[in-house]
Design a protein around this motif. Structure first.
Motif, PDB file in Angstrom:
ATOM      1  N   ASN A  40      36.995  28.892  40.267  1.00  0.00           N
ATOM      2  CA  ASN A  40      37.693  28.603  41.529  1.00  0.00           C
ATOM      3  C   ASN A  40      37.639  27.107  41.823  1.00  0.00           C
ATOM      4  OD1 ASN A  40      37.915  31.551  42.577  1.00  0.00           O
ATOM      5  ND2 ASN A  40      35.774  31.305  42.003  1.00  0.00           N
ATOM      6  N   PRO A  41      38.403  26.304  41.099  1.00  0.00           N
ATOM      7  CA  PRO A  41      38.340  24.853  41.321  1.00  0.00           C
ATOM      8  C   PRO A  41      38.901  24.455  42.688  1.00  0.00           C
ATOM      9  CG  PRO A  41      40.044  25.393  39.715  1.00  0.00           C
ATOM     10  CD  PRO A  41      39.343  26.676  40.058  1.00  0.00           C
ATOM     11  N   GLU A  42      38.573  23.241  43.064  1.00  0.00           N
ATOM     12  CA  GLU A  42      39.051  22.631  44.308  1.00  0.00           C
ATOM     13  C   GLU A  42      38.664  23.455  45.532  1.00  0.00           C
ATOM     14  OE1 GLU A  42      43.232  21.909  43.754  1.00  0.00           O
ATOM     15  OE2 GLU A  42      42.873  20.563  42.076  1.00  0.00           O
ATOM     16  N   ARG A  43      37.368  23.740  45.639  1.00  0.00           N
ATOM     17  CA  ARG A  43      36.825  24.494  46.764  1.00  0.00           C
ATOM     18  C   ARG A  43      35.895  23.600  47.570  1.00  0.00           C
ATOM     19  NH1 ARG A  43      40.576  27.469  45.780  1.00  0.00           N
ATOM     20  NH2 ARG A  43      40.374  29.584  45.052  1.00  0.00           N
ATOM     21  N   THR A  44      35.858  23.840  48.872  1.00  0.00           N
ATOM     22  CA  THR A  44      34.945  23.100  49.743  1.00  0.00           C
ATOM     23  C   THR A  44      33.544  23.698  49.617  1.00  0.00           C
ATOM     24  OG1 THR A  44      35.281  24.547  51.644  1.00  0.00           O
ATOM     25  CG2 THR A  44      36.806  22.671  51.397  1.00  0.00           C
ATOM     26  N   GLY A  45      32.566  22.979  50.147  1.00  0.00           N
ATOM     27  CA  GLY A  45      31.202  23.489  50.139  1.00  0.00           C
ATOM     28  C   GLY A  45      31.090  24.829  50.851  1.00  0.00           C
ATOM     29  N   ASP A  46      31.772  24.963  51.987  1.00  0.00           N
ATOM     30  CA  ASP A  46      31.736  26.231  52.721  1.00  0.00           C
ATOM     31  C   ASP A  46      32.361  27.364  51.915  1.00  0.00           C
ATOM     32  OD1 ASP A  46      30.419  25.095  54.868  1.00  0.00           O
ATOM     33  OD2 ASP A  46      32.253  24.779  56.040  1.00  0.00           O
ATOM     34  N   GLU A  47      33.445  27.065  51.214  1.00  0.00           N
ATOM     35  CA  GLU A  47      34.082  28.089  50.374  1.00  0.00           C
ATOM     36  C   GLU A  47      33.173  28.484  49.214  1.00  0.00           C
ATOM     37  OE1 GLU A  47      38.726  26.800  51.227  1.00  0.00           O
ATOM     38  OE2 GLU A  47      37.655  25.914  49.529  1.00  0.00           O
ATOM     39  N   VAL A  48      32.481  27.516  48.653  1.00  0.00           N
ATOM     40  CA  VAL A  48      31.536  27.813  47.561  1.00  0.00           C
ATOM     41  C   VAL A  48      30.400  28.693  48.090  1.00  0.00           C
ATOM     42  CG1 VAL A  48      29.868  26.822  45.938  1.00  0.00           C
ATOM     43  CG2 VAL A  48      32.097  25.726  46.267  1.00  0.00           C
ATOM     44  N   ALA A  49      29.882  28.351  49.266  1.00  0.00           N
ATOM     45  CA  ALA A  49      28.803  29.148  49.859  1.00  0.00           C
ATOM     46  C   ALA A  49      29.264  30.589  50.080  1.00  0.00           C
ATOM     47  CB  ALA A  49      28.340  28.524  51.172  1.00  0.00           C
ATOM     48  N   GLU A  50      30.455  30.736  50.625  1.00  0.00           N
ATOM     49  CA  GLU A  50      30.982  32.082  50.878  1.00  0.00           C
ATOM     50  C   GLU A  50      31.208  32.838  49.570  1.00  0.00           C
ATOM     51  OE1 GLU A  50      34.991  34.059  52.725  1.00  0.00           O
ATOM     52  OE2 GLU A  50      34.184  32.282  53.734  1.00  0.00           O
ATOM     53  N   GLY A  51      31.751  32.152  48.576  1.00  0.00           N
ATOM     54  CA  GLY A  51      32.057  32.792  47.302  1.00  0.00           C
ATOM     55  C   GLY A  51      30.841  33.158  46.481  1.00  0.00           C
ATOM     56  N   THR A  52      29.754  32.404  46.636  1.00  0.00           N
ATOM     57  CA  THR A  52      28.544  32.667  45.857  1.00  0.00           C
ATOM     58  C   THR A  52      27.505  33.475  46.622  1.00  0.00           C
ATOM     59  OG1 THR A  52      27.549  30.586  46.574  1.00  0.00           O
ATOM     60  CG2 THR A  52      28.784  30.553  44.483  1.00  0.00           C
ATOM     61  N   GLY A  53      27.657  33.522  47.943  1.00  0.00           N
ATOM     62  CA  GLY A  53      26.660  34.214  48.755  1.00  0.00           C
ATOM     63  C   GLY A  53      25.405  33.384  48.987  1.00  0.00           C
ATOM     64  N   LEU A  54      25.463  32.088  48.662  1.00  0.00           N
ATOM     65  CA  LEU A  54      24.317  31.199  48.861  1.00  0.00           C
ATOM     66  C   LEU A  54      24.403  30.564  50.250  1.00  0.00           C
ATOM     67  CD1 LEU A  54      24.495  29.448  45.376  1.00  0.00           C
ATOM     68  CD2 LEU A  54      22.773  31.124  46.098  1.00  0.00           C
ATOM     69  N   TYR A  55      23.260  30.106  50.746  1.00  0.00           N
ATOM     70  CA  TYR A  55      23.240  29.436  52.045  1.00  0.00           C
ATOM     71  C   TYR A  55      24.029  28.135  51.979  1.00  0.00           C
ATOM     72  CZ  TYR A  55      19.556  32.609  53.575  1.00  0.00           C
ATOM     73  OH  TYR A  55      18.844  33.723  53.919  1.00  0.00           O
ATOM     74  N   PRO A  56      24.817  27.835  53.020  1.00  0.00           N
ATOM     75  CA  PRO A  56      25.607  26.597  53.015  1.00  0.00           C
ATOM     76  C   PRO A  56      24.765  25.336  52.797  1.00  0.00           C
ATOM     77  CG  PRO A  56      26.376  28.040  54.758  1.00  0.00           C
ATOM     78  CD  PRO A  56      25.122  28.673  54.187  1.00  0.00           C
ATOM     79  N   SER A  57      23.587  25.273  53.401  1.00  0.00           N
ATOM     80  CA  SER A  57      22.745  24.079  53.222  1.00  0.00           C
ATOM     81  C   SER A  57      22.283  23.951  51.774  1.00  0.00           C
ATOM     82  CB  SER A  57      21.547  24.123  54.162  1.00  0.00           C
ATOM     83  OG  SER A  57      20.758  25.275  53.915  1.00  0.00           O
ATOM     84  N   THR A  58      21.990  25.063  51.130  1.00  0.00           N
ATOM     85  CA  THR A  58      21.585  25.058  49.718  1.00  0.00           C
ATOM     86  C   THR A  58      22.746  24.586  48.854  1.00  0.00           C
ATOM     87  OG1 THR A  58      20.078  26.901  50.122  1.00  0.00           O
ATOM     88  CG2 THR A  58      20.736  26.522  47.842  1.00  0.00           C
TER      89      THR A  58
END
Length: 150
Positions: A62-80
């Protein structure tokens, strides 16, 4: 279902095409999950942590994703995710640029992961540097041993 719609050779059991398809799809899903986990395990070694590996795999898919989108997509904490993305960017393993938007306001960064071939090349370079340092240290220590105590 009529007898004409049954598979030619059912081996003495009533197997319907829809059931076979469902079973194959479930097995394929399990194979993909196992493959993905294997890739994450391997990348955990290359990228230092499982978190960074999961982010890398997500960004490759999923290229060209924001940090928030990555957090949502991976299930990881946004700060992490923000911390990991910052260090991956510093190391050149992910690229970032400002997201284009039509309106005014905050334009977040979009991240994309480097190609796996480039990642491997970086790892090979790192390993080569470390091996060179070990060999140079061994040569230095060997020279000290040959000279004897001072």
């Amino acid at each position: 279902m009529s007898p004409d719609e049954l598979p030619e050779d059912t081996g003495g059991t009533d197997v319907y095409p829809g059931e076979v398809r469902d079973r194959l799809e479930r097995q394929a899903d399990r194979a993909v999950e196992s493959f993905d986990e294997g890739i994450v395990d391997l990348l955990s070694w290359v990228l230092d942590t499982e978190t960074r590996a999961r982010i890398y795999v997500y960004l490759r898919a999923n290229p060209e994703r924001t940090g928030d989108e990555v957090a949502e997509g991976t299930g990881l904490y946004p700060s992490t995710v923000r911390e990991a993305l910052a260090s991956l960017h510093e190391e050149g393993k992910v690229h970032r640029e400002k997201r284009e938007s039509g309106g005014a306001g905050n334009k977040p960064y979009e991240y994309s992961a480097m190609a796996p071939s480039d990642l491997v090349a970086n790892v090979v370079d790192d390993v080569q540097s470390e091996l060179n340092a070990v060999f140079n240290l061994d040569d230095l220590l060997g020279a000290d041993r040959r000279r004897g105590p001072s």
